[in-house]
Enzyme design. Structure first.
Site, mmCIF file in Angstrom:
data_model
loop_
_atom_site.group_PDB
_atom_site.id
_atom_site.type_symbol
_atom_site.label_atom_id
_atom_site.label_comp_id
_atom_site.label_asym_id
_atom_site.label_seq_id
_atom_site.Cartn_x
_atom_site.Cartn_y
_atom_site.Cartn_z
ATOM 1 N N ASP A 49 0.864 -1.184 0.000
ATOM 2 C CA ASP A 49 0.000 0.000 0.000
ATOM 3 C C ASP A 49 0.899 1.232 0.000
ATOM 4 O O ASP A 49 1.727 1.404 0.900
ATOM 5 C CB ASP A 49 -0.890 -0.018 1.245
ATOM 6 N N ASP A 83 -3.077 2.561 -5.887
ATOM 7 C CA ASP A 83 -1.945 2.588 -4.962
ATOM 8 C C ASP A 83 -1.876 1.371 -4.047
ATOM 9 O O ASP A 83 -1.174 1.395 -3.041
ATOM 10 C CB ASP A 83 -2.012 3.852 -4.107
ATOM 11 N N GLU A 84 -2.548 0.291 -4.414
ATOM 12 C CA GLU A 84 -2.655 -0.833 -3.484
ATOM 13 C C GLU A 84 -2.829 -2.128 -4.264
ATOM 14 O O GLU A 84 -3.563 -2.177 -5.242
ATOM 15 C CB GLU A 84 -3.854 -0.589 -2.568
#
EC number: 2.7.7.7
Length: 396
Positions: free
Chosen positions: A10, A104-105
């Site tokens: 993350d 983003d993960e």
């Protein structure tokens, strides 16, 4: 049997971090991404802003009250997507099994990557190092035996941290955590659990599955499993077919492990044939067991290389069955599923120790059996262990 190894990565305050990357003069300030006007919500906030109480999804007008000197910036989605693509290119250097959750993960299954790249901790450390050195932003990573625990671990080590949860320490890691850490437990569920005297994950484990199901419906089964660190959801790359499987509910309960093995063989044969019809192979073998008391458990294992071979599927299904209470509890349902499917259009790097000659022999044998089934009907040829049971139950 290799324990699954899952990494959850993350990025730290991703949108805000990209803005700081492009505007280094703003470092140390409260940077809030979401818009310059009071309309809209916060998409991302730097850790300086978070220290003052600013959170994602908070109305901008509220964020301004908490952080009057903050720098409020509009969302630049194209720029974030550009950086995200570079981050995911790094992920794919280590495994093709990458499941994006957002820009983003992502989850990564690195079970088969350790021979080339070292331990899960080494892989995660290298990924984080590459992201920071090449892109100038930081990421946090959790490493565990499944997605549930890896995600919790990455949340707990933010920002810019790395946390490993060894498989044999999963319950010890989870027990003291608040119930809000469990997926599936939102505000309403949390309040109901608190009314039942539950505050921690350890407390959840004191409740029976029947009690949880009565209060939370089908989600009660999920909460019951997650509180015990059980999560067999595979890492699913985008666009991949989900799974192919088959299950059987018995007219009479199955009581012995030996009888359960026969049905696992039956199910493995049927799943393998369906896989070949679909021209697919699978990397993760999953089994499902529903006991006579309706408590359901699942187990899974990720293989070095994808397969459609019934013998290989059965071998792993049998080992997974040994990790359940089958043999000591009556069983009303068994299921076998292959997931993380690979189709002809998808490239796959064979394992270092795969035997191409043996694989070709198996392929030709299975093709011959398929031809017999196509010509004379399903179940015309069966493993000897199944002949009596399949005929008796009229299963094909």
């Amino acid at each position: 049997m290799t324990e699954n190894l899952i990494i959850h990565v993350d990025m730290d305050a991703f949108y805000a971090s990209v803005e700081l990357l492009d505007n280094p003069e703003l470092r140390g300030q409260c940077v809030i991404v979401g818009g310059a006007s009071n309309r809209g919500v916060v998409c991302s906030a730097s850790y300086e802003a978070r220290a003052l109480g600013v959170r994602s999804a908070m109305p901008i007008v509220t964020a301004r009250k908490l952080c009057p000197r903050g720098v409020f910036l509009p969302v630049r989605r194209a720029r974030y997507q550009e950086i995200s693509r570079k981050v995911f290119e790094i992920f794919h250097q280590y495994t093709p099994l990458v499941e994006p959750i957002s820009l983003d993960e992502a989850f990564m299954d690195v079970t088969s990557s350790t021979r080339l790249f070292g331990s899960g901790e080494e892989i995660a450390a290298n990924i984080r190092r590459q992201i920071e050195s090449s892109l100038g932003i930081t990421a946090s990573a959790g490493i565990a035996k499944n997605k549930l625990v890896a995600k919790i671990a990455s949340d707990l080590c933010k920002p810019n941290g790395l946390l490993v949860v060894p498989a044999d320490q999963t319950q010890e890691f989870l027990d003291p955590l608040p119930i809000s850490r469990l997926w599936g437990v939102g505000p309403a569920s949390r309040n109901k659990l608190i009314s039942l005297g539950v505050k921690t994950i350890r407390d959840v484990r004191k409740l029976t599955q029947e009690m949880l199901s009565a209060n939370f419906g089908r989600n009660g089964e999920v909460i019951y499993a997650f509180a015990r660190g059980m999560d067999d959801r595979p890492v699913e790359p985008p666009g991949a077919a989900k799974s192919i499987g088959r299950e059987i509910t018995f007219d009479r309960n199955v009581y012995t492990l030996e009888e359960a093995y026969k049905w696992m063989l039956f199910l493995s044969e049927r799943v393998a044939r369906r896989m070949r019809k679909e021209e697919a192979t699978g990397r993760t073998v999953n089994i499902k067991v529903k006991y006579a008391d309706f408590i359901q458990v699942t187990r899974s294992v990720t293989l070095e290389s994808p397969t459609d071979d019934p013998g290989e599927i059965y071998t792993h299904a049998k080992k997974l069955l040994q990790k359940t209470l089958v043999g000591s509890k009556a069983v009303r349902l068994l299921g076998v599923t292959l997931s993380q499917l690979v189709t002809p259009g998808q490239a796959w790097q064979p394992g270092l120790f795969d035997d191409p000659t043996a694989s070709e022999r198996k392929r030709k044998l299975n093709q011959a059996l398929d031809g017999i089934w196509d010509r004379f009907g399903s179940g015309t040829v069966e493993p000897a262990a199944l002949v009596t049971d399949v005929a008796k139950h009229n299963l094909r």
